[in-house]
Design an enzyme around this catalytic site. Structure first.
Site, PDB file in Angstrom:
ATOM      1  NE  ARG A 120      -2.312  -1.875   3.222  1.00  0.00           N
ATOM      2  CZ  ARG A 120      -2.102  -3.190   3.424  1.00  0.00           C
ATOM      3  NH1 ARG A 120      -2.528  -4.060   2.541  1.00  0.00           N
ATOM      4  NH2 ARG A 120      -1.461  -3.610   4.483  1.00  0.00           N
ATOM      5  CD  GLU A 148       1.417  -9.244  16.710  1.00  0.00           C
ATOM      6  OE1 GLU A 148       0.725  -9.480  17.696  1.00  0.00           O
ATOM      7  OE2 GLU A 148       0.974  -8.772  15.643  1.00  0.00           O
TER       8      GLU A 148
END
Length: 181
Positions: free
Chosen positions: A64, A101
């Site tokens: 994006r 993460e």
């Protein structure tokens, strides 16, 4: 940025609960990109602080960041630099591992994408934990870029990514903040 601008942008971002896993609220900018007024407003607000500053390049993170960064580069008459996942660029590259993460990944950039000393703005749709953005800043600096700022449509401040970039001496600008993740 006015309160009404923030309201328009925030309203154009779709929140999807429990995606990609339970307890996560995914902030989806595809609705903002599909809304001509909101998309134009977002790009205008992203470029406004940098007009007239002589920015050389906008570096966008896959994927994006390519959309937003390309639009920013066009408006600022700057070049665009894609930062891609490892193995996606056709020429000689420099790579950097970054923290996710759960684990690590690698991103890369062409060795000649930025000339030493060029002023570069890093762009992506969202900053969360900051692992990808920190890796991108380090990668850009490794090839000689002066990273003057990083900008994002969305900040998830509870996750601390913005603070990690600021600790590296990078100015951070965001258009909307959302609590929770």
């Amino acid at each position: 940025m006015t309160a009404s601008t923030k309201d328009i942008l925030s309203a154009a971002i779709r929140s999807i609960p429990d995606y990609p896993k339970p307890g996560i609220i995914f902030r989806d900018i595809t609705t903002l990109l599909g809304d001509a007024q909101a998309f134009r407003l977002a790009v205008d607000e992203l470029v406004k602080p940098y007009e007239g500053l002589g920015v050389d390049k906008i570096a966008g993170m896959e994927a994006r960041g390519f959309i937003l960064g390309g639009a920013m580069a066009h408006q600022l008459s700057a070049g665009f630099v894609p930062i891609r996942k490892k193995g996606k660029l056709p020429y000689r590259t420099v790579s950097m591992a970054y923290a996710l993460e759960y684990g690590t990944d690698e991103m890369e950039i062409h060795v000649d994408a930025v000339k030493p000393g060029e002023k570069v703005i890093l762009c992506d749709d969202l900053i969360a934990t900051g692992g990808t953005a920190v890796g991108a800043v380090q990668l850009l600096r490794q090839i000689g870029a002066e990273v003057v700022s990083a900008c994002f449509v969305i900040d998830l401040p509870d996750l601390g990514g913005r603070k990690k970039l600021e600790a590296l001496g990078v100015e951070v600008r965001v258009l909307a903040e959302f609590s929770g993740h």
